[in-house]
Design a protein around this motif. Structure first.
Motif, PDB file in Angstrom:
ATOM      1  N   ARG A 123      -8.915 -12.577  46.051  1.00 36.53           N
ATOM      2  CA  ARG A 123      -6.969 -13.546  45.469  1.00 36.53           C
ATOM      3  C   ARG A 123      -6.346 -13.269  47.026  1.00 36.53           C
ATOM      4  O   ARG A 123      -6.412 -13.724  47.721  1.00 36.53           O
ATOM      5  CB  ARG A 123      -6.847 -13.543  44.948  1.00 36.53           C
ATOM      6  N   ALA A 124      -6.803 -11.996  47.085  1.00 34.20           N
ATOM      7  CA  ALA A 124      -5.280 -11.070  47.981  1.00 34.20           C
ATOM      8  C   ALA A 124      -6.107 -11.091  49.519  1.00 34.20           C
ATOM      9  O   ALA A 124      -4.867 -11.506  50.280  1.00 34.20           O
ATOM     10  CB  ALA A 124      -5.023  -9.650  48.072  1.00 34.20           C
ATOM     11  N   TRP A 125      -7.831 -11.153  49.376  1.00 34.96           N
ATOM     12  CA  TRP A 125      -7.901 -10.976  50.852  1.00 34.96           C
ATOM     13  C   TRP A 125      -7.694 -12.689  51.281  1.00 34.96           C
ATOM     14  O   TRP A 125      -7.436 -12.572  52.414  1.00 34.96           O
ATOM     15  CB  TRP A 125      -9.190 -10.323  50.730  1.00 34.96           C
ATOM     16  N   ALA A 153       1.771  -7.496  50.014  1.00 33.37           N
ATOM     17  CA  ALA A 153       1.887  -6.701  48.976  1.00 33.37           C
ATOM     18  C   ALA A 153       0.508  -6.602  47.865  1.00 33.37           C
ATOM     19  O   ALA A 153      -0.318  -5.770  47.194  1.00 33.37           O
ATOM     20  CB  ALA A 153       2.969  -7.175  47.865  1.00 33.37           C
ATOM     21  N   ALA A 154      -0.396  -7.979  47.674  1.00 35.36           N
ATOM     22  CA  ALA A 154      -1.281  -7.850  47.003  1.00 35.36           C
ATOM     23  C   ALA A 154      -2.613  -7.068  48.159  1.00 35.36           C
ATOM     24  O   ALA A 154      -3.474  -6.548  46.859  1.00 35.36           O
ATOM     25  CB  ALA A 154      -1.763  -9.256  46.999  1.00 35.36           C
ATOM     26  N   LEU A 155      -2.285  -7.512  48.956  1.00 35.21           N
ATOM     27  CA  LEU A 155      -3.283  -6.366  49.917  1.00 35.21           C
ATOM     28  C   LEU A 155      -3.297  -4.892  49.986  1.00 35.21           C
ATOM     29  O   LEU A 155      -3.992  -4.418  49.814  1.00 35.21           O
ATOM     30  CB  LEU A 155      -3.095  -6.194  51.244  1.00 35.21           C
ATOM     31  N   GLU A 156      -1.962  -4.089  49.526  1.00 30.89           N
ATOM     32  CA  GLU A 156      -1.866  -2.815  49.734  1.00 30.89           C
ATOM     33  C   GLU A 156      -2.137  -2.355  48.093  1.00 30.89           C
ATOM     34  O   GLU A 156      -2.572  -1.297  47.671  1.00 30.89           O
ATOM     35  CB  GLU A 156       0.038  -2.476  49.270  1.00 30.89           C
ATOM     36  N   HIS A 185      -8.676 -21.152  52.553  1.00 28.32           N
ATOM     37  CA  HIS A 185      -8.079 -19.640  51.958  1.00 28.32           C
ATOM     38  C   HIS A 185      -7.448 -20.438  50.942  1.00 28.32           C
ATOM     39  O   HIS A 185      -7.279 -19.367  49.973  1.00 28.32           O
ATOM     40  CB  HIS A 185      -7.842 -18.820  53.206  1.00 28.32           C
ATOM     41  N   ALA A 186      -6.434 -21.123  51.190  1.00 34.22           N
ATOM     42  CA  ALA A 186      -5.159 -20.954  49.446  1.00 34.22           C
ATOM     43  C   ALA A 186      -5.794 -21.667  49.105  1.00 34.22           C
ATOM     44  O   ALA A 186      -5.103 -21.522  47.413  1.00 34.22           O
ATOM     45  CB  ALA A 186      -3.918 -22.150  50.569  1.00 34.22           C
ATOM     46  N   ALA A 187      -6.401 -23.167  49.177  1.00 31.04           N
ATOM     47  CA  ALA A 187      -7.486 -23.560  47.656  1.00 31.04           C
ATOM     48  C   ALA A 187      -7.985 -22.198  47.426  1.00 31.04           C
ATOM     49  O   ALA A 187      -7.716 -22.633  46.095  1.00 31.04           O
ATOM     50  CB  ALA A 187      -7.992 -24.637  48.233  1.00 31.04           C
ATOM     51  N   VAL A 228      -8.017 -20.924  42.565  1.00 26.38           N
ATOM     52  CA  VAL A 228      -8.482 -20.752  41.231  1.00 26.38           C
ATOM     53  C   VAL A 228      -9.444 -19.035  41.297  1.00 26.38           C
ATOM     54  O   VAL A 228     -10.285 -19.330  40.309  1.00 26.38           O
ATOM     55  CB  VAL A 228      -9.924 -20.824  41.932  1.00 26.38           C
ATOM     56  N   LEU A 229      -8.638 -18.516  42.295  1.00 20.38           N
ATOM     57  CA  LEU A 229      -9.090 -16.599  41.854  1.00 20.38           C
ATOM     58  C   LEU A 229      -8.044 -15.920  40.907  1.00 20.38           C
ATOM     59  O   LEU A 229      -7.893 -14.471  42.018  1.00 20.38           O
ATOM     60  CB  LEU A 229      -9.078 -16.678  43.011  1.00 20.38           C
TER      61      LEU A 229
END
Length: 893
Positions: free
Chosen positions: A338-340, A355-358, A324-326, A330-331
């Motif tokens: 990317r947040a998910w 913060a990205a998910l919010e 998932h980190a990789a 690339v997203l």
């Protein structure tokens, strides 16, 4: 060739044939994993052949929280036609797909845009929509597609969903293929794998238990030494897939995890993520050779979702986190996905991921993806290191889950948040959300208590929010006839520091409460001030505007109520705020009933019923049915009136006193119309002594009570009602109320001039049903005095009005009196041109007669333009017209 699916093939063929002929339809194929759903969809695509526009989408489990991802997959090929849609729909759809500004706040406008876009495509050729794995669609996409599918009509569109049983299919026809019978399963296996040894074939058939996918897949995975004994099919399949994956090289297994985690099947992204993990493209060839995936020029996909699930689940947590980190790396150009992936890669509290998910949640909420927003807020909260920030995000999760109609989820999140020791403001916001959920599910008392506690928790930190909560609590107490609760809410509201809007907010509760005083005039004056404020209150405050409109009805000002509610309904339709429409249209229907506009009341109440059913608002369903029960009573439709009233009066939950009064009134009015005066009087007397009786519109109900008593020659039983009518009329000081005083006094004292004065006022006010009732009573009194010529004039007028309004029992009574008064020939009622139409046909015809185009009508009524055309096609011969121009010449008022 499909084995054992002849019935299913015929039903799908019927849907396709109907679409070819211009009659749209939808079908949901529901089965457990491996039940042959996808094969039936592929058969439909093959059967359709050339000449069809085929749109496809697949629900993807890991994309189920990305708002409108599934809808974008389906409609992507048609986006070049979006600009042909009405502006609000075009903007809503573009906003949903992140292609434009977001200024809508209800997901159902996106559903209407979906319907309109499919209808636009169908003008070129029939459209076949195939949605596989619908149970994994993101909620906004599922809502939009089901919304559109329910409203298919005269377009050439066929929509086929394939889903597991958990997919909600309310309102859509289902097709549930069962397991293959033993002969069909054997024929399928023999046709596909004739080389299997008999003992292996028998073992496969026994374990497959009629599951088509298992029949085909188990032979690939079972070794000769496979254990004996039955194994539950889903577990057995998953175990087989995992064993199959484990036999591949570590590089191929890791590549499969990348494909499973990336979810979209984008080959370019998969290869870039693999590169970051040190994998070369060639390892995909091994996975493809093993029949796990299919690789094309642009995509890589698993051959079945179960294979994807197995590949992902077989990996360790650490492997999945690294993958998932990789993928997140690339997203960079896709912040939502990317947040998910950042969240999935997190191994502990992670503020950047939170913060990205919010941000994802906020974007989803802007695009009306409330369910997605709730999930994003929840996950963000659990990744948040700071306790106060964690609580804030969890509160947002509760509120958005409630907005999404996910009551159980909101309750679960609230219970979890309670364990985190929320501060008073957070506790108040959670309590407010739970209170509104309780109200929508009919628990009025529980809703009130939750809101009072929530307002108290909120008062110190945010008095304006607390004020709004107190007003909601008072409304719920009023609805449940709990006047003590209304007083308590008013007293606590009054001491809040509310700033410049203090008087308006306090009067929103004080006005209705003052109607219960010995002299209701002060309450009437306060409500009139509220109504004046409601005309200028911003649309951003729908609760207060709606409250003031309803209060106009409390003092019998149905004209103002109708104007305010009509304006609100138009604004909400224009802006796609469908969630508010049932409340507004139910109240609007009540105003139309009280004005004697029975056709309009039926039309708007049917619309309310349809939308309330769509959005799951049982209280609003009951409100619409209360209006329809009253309309049925006036029209003499005894079966319909009793069915609606008696079913709702059997409700065993908290009592909604307003709706109860309307249902009881409907039954009494039905009895009165058919001359069953004692039954009507008994019911009306009981109703008057029920809670919340001091409502201004009850002047009409009280007048019915006086009439029933006079017809029974029991004027003593009219005294209480007459005193109440006079008291209310003095407080209201309006001509329509004075007219009822005059009519009732005329009945009790036999003064014909009072009848004449009342009828004159009612005609001037446009209250034609009330005027006809007065004329009928006057005509009956004149006939008893043997003034037959004068009586016939009054009775003839009453009969004509009743006929025009469709008030059949009242018209028949006027006819009988005319004959008794010596009328030589009493004409039978002429067919009302509009009465032959269904409520929705009538809505369409009236808008068309006013010059609206099919697109404009569809946008207003949440129909496709083609369905609008179909309604007009059916209505024209009923009305005896051949063109839209001729509609303008008809009397449709």
């Amino acid at each position: 060739m499909l084995f054992g699916r002849s019935l299913e093939i015929r039903q799908i063929g019927a849907v396709l044939d109907a679409a070819r002929s211009g009659s749209s339809g939808a079908l949901v194929v529901v089965a457990d994993p491996g039940g042959g759903k996808s094969a039936l969809l592929e058969h439909a695509a093959e059967t359709a052949g050339g000449g069809w526009q085929v749109l496809r989408a697949n629900g993807i489990e890991s994309e189920s929280e990305l708002p409108f991802a599934g809808l974008y997959l389906l409609l992507g090929p048609a986006l070049d036609r979006v600009d042909t849609l009405p502006t609000p729909q075009r903007d809503a759809l573009r906003g949903a797909f992140g292609l434009g500004a977001v200024d809508q706040d209800d997901r159902f406008l996106v559903g209407l845009a979906t319907l309109s876009l499919l209808a636009e495509l169908s003008t070129d050729a029939p459209v076949l929509c195939l949605i596989d794995d619908a149970q994994w669609l993101d909620r906004p996409s599922a809502d939009a597609l089901v919304f559109a599918a329910r409203r298919l009509g005269a377009e050439s569109i066929a929509v086929l969903f394939a889903a597991r049983p958990e997919f909600s299919t309310a309102g859509l026809r289902e097709l549930r293929p069962g397991p293959l019978d033993p002969d069909d399963a054997r024929a399928l296996l023999t046709a596909r794998m004739p080389e299997l040894a008999p003992e292996v074939r028998d073992r496969v058939l026994a374990e497959a238990a009629g599951n088509p996918l298992a029949v085909l897949e188990l032979p690939r995975m079972l070794a000769k030494a496979a254990p004996a004994g039955p194994i539950p099919l889903p577990e057995r399949l998953r175990t087989g897939y995992q064993a199959h994956i484990a036999n591949q090289t570590p590089s191929a297994r890791l590549a499969l995890v990348v494909v499973a985690a990336e979810e979209t099947g984008n080959l370019h992204r998969v290869l870039r993520a693999m590169t970051k993990l040190g994998l070369h493209a060639g390892v995909l060839a091994e996975a493809e050779a093993s029949c796990m995936v299919t690789v094309s020029f642009q995509s890589v996909t698993f051959r079945h979702p179960l294979k994807r699930a197995a590949a992902y689940q077989l990996a360790s947590f650490t492997q999945r986190a690294v993958v998932h980190a990789a993928i997140a790396e690339v997203l960079r150009d896709d912040p939502d996905r990317r947040a998910w992936h950042l969240a999935a890669a997190a191994t502990g509290p992670d503020e950047p991921a939170a913060a990205a998910l919010e941000a994802v949640a906020e974007r989803a909420r802007e695009r009306t993806g409330f369910a997605t927003a709730a999930t994003a807020f929840e996950r963000a909260a659990k990744l948040t290191p700071d306790p106060s920030e964690r609580m804030r995000r969890m509160v947002c999760a509760v509120e958005t889950a409630a907005e999404a109609g996910r009551a159980e989820r909101a309750r679960r999140l609230a219970a979890e948040a309670a364990l985190w020791s929320p501060d008073p403001l957070a506790r108040g916001r959670i309590g407010s959300a739970l209170g509104l959920i309780a109200f929508e599910h009919g628990a009025l008392g529980k809703a009130y208590q939750r809101l009072i506690v929530a307002a108290r928790d909120t008062a110190a930190a945010d008095p304006q929010r607390a004020g709004a909560i107190y007003i909601e609590a008072a409304r719920m107490a009023w609805t449940g006839a709990d006047l003590v609760g209304v007083v308590a809410a008013r007293d606590e509201l009054a001491v809040l520091p509310l700033g410049e809007h203090r008087d308006t907010l306090v009067h929103a509760v004080e006005g209705p409460l003052a109607l219960h005083s010995d002299d209701p005039a002060a309450g009437v004056a306060m409500i009139r001030e509220n109504v004046a404020n409601g005309r200028s209150w911003p649309v951003d405050f729908p609760m207060l505007r709606f409250t003031f409109a309803v209060q106009a009805g409390l003092i019998g000002d149905s004209v103002s109520a109708r104007e305010l509610l009509s304006d609100l309904a138009d604004e909400f339709r224009c802006h796609g705020r469908v969630g508010w429409l049932p409340a507004v249209t139910a109240a609007l229907g009540a105003a139309e009933v009280l004005l004697g506009h029975f056709r309009e009341a039926a039309v708007v109440s049917e619309e309310c019923l349809r939308i309330a059913t769509d959005v799951g608002q049982p209280n609003r369903i009951a409100g619409a049915e209360a209006n329809l029960a009253l309309v049925a009573a006036v029209r003499g439709d005894e079966v319909r009136c009793r069915e609606l009233a008696e079913r709702n009066l059997r409700h065993t939950g908290d009592v909604n006193s307003i709706e109860t009064a309307y249902f009881e009134w409907a039954l009494a009015l039905l009895d009165l119309g058919y001359g069953r005066c004692e039954l009507a009087l008994d019911r009306l007397e009981l109703l008057y002594h029920s809670p919340n009786r001091a409502l201004g519109q009850w002047i009409q109900l009280l007048a019915d009570r006086v009439e029933a008593a006079v017809r029974l020659r029991r004027p003593d039983r009219a005294e209480e009602a007459m005193a109440a009518i006079e008291r209310w009329a003095a407080a209201i000081a309006a001509p329509w109320a004075d007219a009822f005083v005059l009519r009732c006094q005329a009945m009790l004292h036999g003064d014909g001039e009072l009848f004449a004065d009342a009828a004159k006022i009612q005609a001037a006010e446009g209250l034609w049903y009330d005027c006809a009732r007065t004329e009928l009573l006057y005509g009956e009194a004149l006939r008893r005095e043997r003034r037959n010529a004068d009586a016939r004039t009054r009775l003839r007028k009453a009969m004509e009005i009743f006929d025009r309004l469709g008030a059949t029992p009242w018209a028949e009574r006027a006819r009988a009196e005319l004959r008794a008064a010596g009328e030589g020939t009493v004409p039978e009622p002429e067919t009302d041109v509009a009465a032959v139409l269904t409520p929705q046909e009538f809505q369409v015809v009236r808008l068309a007669a006013a010059g609206a185009t099919n697109k404009e009508i569809g946008a207003k009524l949440f129909l496709s333009p083609k369905t609008v055309g179909h309604h007009l096609y059916r209505a024209f011969p009923k009305l005896g017209v051949t063109s839209r121009v001729e509609l303008a010449r008809l009397d449709l008022d």
